[in-house]
Write a protein that holds these residues in place. Structure first.
Motif, PDB file in Angstrom:
ATOM      1  N   GLY A 164      19.856  26.385  22.957  1.00 46.59           N
ATOM      2  CA  GLY A 164      19.071  25.025  23.232  1.00 46.59           C
ATOM      3  C   GLY A 164      18.845  24.512  22.521  1.00 46.59           C
ATOM      4  O   GLY A 164      19.199  24.590  20.961  1.00 46.59           O
ATOM      5  N   LEU A 165      18.114  23.002  22.930  1.00 43.49           N
ATOM      6  CA  LEU A 165      17.592  22.582  21.640  1.00 43.49           C
ATOM      7  C   LEU A 165      16.455  23.128  20.677  1.00 43.49           C
ATOM      8  O   LEU A 165      16.663  22.552  19.675  1.00 43.49           O
ATOM      9  CB  LEU A 165      17.681  20.578  22.230  1.00 43.49           C
ATOM     10  CG  LEU A 165      18.486  20.270  22.315  1.00 43.49           C
ATOM     11  CD1 LEU A 165      17.945  18.586  23.069  1.00 43.49           C
ATOM     12  CD2 LEU A 165      19.657  19.729  21.486  1.00 43.49           C
ATOM     13  N   LEU A 166      15.740  23.554  21.647  1.00 44.83           N
ATOM     14  CA  LEU A 166      13.967  23.832  21.279  1.00 44.83           C
ATOM     15  C   LEU A 166      13.994  25.264  20.250  1.00 44.83           C
ATOM     16  O   LEU A 166      12.843  25.485  19.933  1.00 44.83           O
ATOM     17  CB  LEU A 166      13.124  24.314  22.284  1.00 44.83           C
ATOM     18  CG  LEU A 166      13.293  22.997  23.225  1.00 44.83           C
ATOM     19  CD1 LEU A 166      11.925  22.922  24.302  1.00 44.83           C
ATOM     20  CD2 LEU A 166      12.272  21.827  22.263  1.00 44.83           C
ATOM     21  N   GLN A 167      15.164  25.958  20.780  1.00 41.16           N
ATOM     22  CA  GLN A 167      15.126  27.868  19.941  1.00 41.16           C
ATOM     23  C   GLN A 167      15.176  27.471  18.500  1.00 41.16           C
ATOM     24  O   GLN A 167      14.339  28.165  17.452  1.00 41.16           O
ATOM     25  CB  GLN A 167      15.517  28.518  20.503  1.00 41.16           C
ATOM     26  CG  GLN A 167      14.803  29.650  20.692  1.00 41.16           C
ATOM     27  CD  GLN A 167      15.003  30.728  21.385  1.00 41.16           C
ATOM     28  OE1 GLN A 167      16.431  30.757  21.518  1.00 41.16           O
ATOM     29  NE2 GLN A 167      14.520  31.889  21.527  1.00 41.16           N
ATOM     30  N   VAL A 168      16.605  26.410  18.319  1.00 42.81           N
ATOM     31  CA  VAL A 168      17.145  26.232  16.837  1.00 42.81           C
ATOM     32  C   VAL A 168      16.826  24.786  16.776  1.00 42.81           C
ATOM     33  O   VAL A 168      17.151  24.256  16.754  1.00 42.81           O
ATOM     34  CB  VAL A 168      18.560  26.869  17.229  1.00 42.81           C
ATOM     35  CG1 VAL A 168      18.963  26.887  15.156  1.00 42.81           C
ATOM     36  CG2 VAL A 168      19.016  27.995  17.009  1.00 42.81           C
ATOM     37  N   PRO A 169      15.907  24.728  15.180  1.00 42.99           N
ATOM     38  CA  PRO A 169      15.750  23.987  14.736  1.00 42.99           C
ATOM     39  C   PRO A 169      17.228  22.686  14.734  1.00 42.99           C
ATOM     40  O   PRO A 169      17.392  23.478  14.052  1.00 42.99           O
ATOM     41  CB  PRO A 169      14.929  23.297  14.058  1.00 42.99           C
ATOM     42  CG  PRO A 169      14.427  25.085  14.151  1.00 42.99           C
ATOM     43  CD  PRO A 169      15.125  25.800  14.651  1.00 42.99           C
ATOM     44  N   PHE A 170      17.619  21.497  14.775  1.00 41.73           N
ATOM     45  CA  PHE A 170      18.734  21.058  14.662  1.00 41.73           C
ATOM     46  C   PHE A 170      18.982  21.260  12.531  1.00 41.73           C
ATOM     47  O   PHE A 170      20.248  21.803  12.250  1.00 41.73           O
ATOM     48  CB  PHE A 170      19.308  20.352  15.210  1.00 41.73           C
ATOM     49  CG  PHE A 170      20.097  19.723  16.082  1.00 41.73           C
ATOM     50  CD1 PHE A 170      20.053  20.838  16.543  1.00 41.73           C
ATOM     51  CD2 PHE A 170      20.342  19.242  16.653  1.00 41.73           C
ATOM     52  CE1 PHE A 170      20.714  21.095  17.966  1.00 41.73           C
ATOM     53  CE2 PHE A 170      20.881  19.314  18.063  1.00 41.73           C
ATOM     54  CZ  PHE A 170      21.277  20.396  18.411  1.00 41.73           C
ATOM     55  N   PRO A 171      18.229  21.239  12.085  1.00 44.49           N
ATOM     56  CA  PRO A 171      18.056  20.894  10.545  1.00 44.49           C
ATOM     57  C   PRO A 171      18.174  21.892  10.252  1.00 44.49           C
ATOM     58  O   PRO A 171      19.095  22.555   8.687  1.00 44.49           O
ATOM     59  CB  PRO A 171      16.905  19.945   9.792  1.00 44.49           C
ATOM     60  CG  PRO A 171      16.860  19.324  10.792  1.00 44.49           C
ATOM     61  CD  PRO A 171      16.607  20.111  11.751  1.00 44.49           C
TER      62      PRO A 171
END
Ligand SMILES: CC(C)(COP(=O)(O)OP(=O)(O)OC[C@H]1O[C@@H](n2cnc3c(N)ncnc32)[C@H](O)[C@@H]1OP(=O)(O)O)[C@@H](O)C(=O)NCCC(=O)NCCS
Length: 234
Positions: free
Chosen positions: A167-174
């Protein structure tokens, strides 16, 4: 290796899709205030149940679907999977009126579909999304080409974290770089797969930008638009 995908327009499908839901899901759908949210919920659950029913040969309402997270103890925010068929990996995405599901055996899958017409704040999105190498490559774009490049990065990253279930929170997109055929990740997030994650840009129409992540390279992709969820066949 074939990945099958089905595209459904929720407004058209909702009526018959309700017939595939359990009483608990129908009750939850009817509590959802906004029409668009209800339609998407009903259609998405129905598509998942139709896929499970076809694969397992059981009625749609009897398909066991777990949303338990494989990265923590939460039983609601994980990647959905069929309890009786863990080998059939699937991933769902919704945007606007569309619900899309991708499924395969022999590879893990992650799917993201975004409406390209969505309003975005370009500079904020570059900051939130792009790794350093992607920021450099975005420098060469402006106007519509920058928007398209950003949506492409967004879809590829979201497909990646939907494959892994993070999901979106665990791995920062940058921390992810998706400007090549295989995802590069900074550090080693807990539970990150050892296999390479391969990316394929998809053309599914309806004004969308979409990407598929897989653990095998260059899958064959078969996309079918369904007028009715019950028409889903493997
Ligand atoms: C997964 C996620 C990126 C999807 O974002 P979104 O904006 O809802 O995107 P989409 O519309 O494309 O996808 C929705 C679908 O993603 C799927 N999904 C939900 N959680 C998921 C997860 N953890 N992994 C993979 N897919 C997931 C569901 O099938 C959902 O559709 P449904 O609820 O109708 O079944 C987002 O919901 C998220 O980050 N969830 C939090 C996961 C989390 O907390 N992880 C922490 C692990 S400890």
């Amino acid at each position: 290796m074939i990945v099958r995908m089905w595209v459904v327009e929720a407004e058209r499908a909702e009526g018959e899709a309700r017939g595939l839901l359990t009483p608990a899901e129908l009750a939850r759908a009817d509590e959802l205030g906004r029409e668009q949210v209800r339609r998407t919920f009903v259609t998405s659950r129905a598509v998942q149940r139709a896929l499970g029913a076809r694969y397992l040969g059981v009625p749609a309402t009897e398909v066991g679907i777990s949303r338990a997270c494989s990265h923590c103890a939460d039983d609601g925010h994980g990647k959905p999977h069929f309890t009786a068929a863990p080998e059939l990996d699937f991933s769902v995405s919704h945007t606007g009126d569309l619900v899309v599901i991708a499924a395969a055996t022999g590879t893990r899958v992650g799917l993201d579909v975004e409406l390209g017409s969505r309003t975005i704040e370009i500079e904020e999105m570059v900051r939130m999304l792009a790794s350093e190498s992607e920021q450099r490559s975005l420098d060469g774009h402006s106007g519509e080409s920058l928007r398209t490049a950003l949506f492409r990065i967004w879809a590829r990253k979201e497909a990646t974290v939907k494959l892994t279930g993070h999901g979106l929170l665990q791995v920062p997109f940058p921390a992810l770089s998706v400007d090549g055929p295989v995802v590069r990740v900074d550090g080693s997030p807990d539970g990150w797969p050892e296999e390479a994650i391969h990316l394929t840009d998809l053309s599914i129409g309806h004004g969308t930008v979409a990407a598929l992540a897989t653990t095998v390279p260059s899958p064959e992709i078969d996309v079918v638009t369904l007028p009715r969820v019950a028409d889903l066949s493997l």
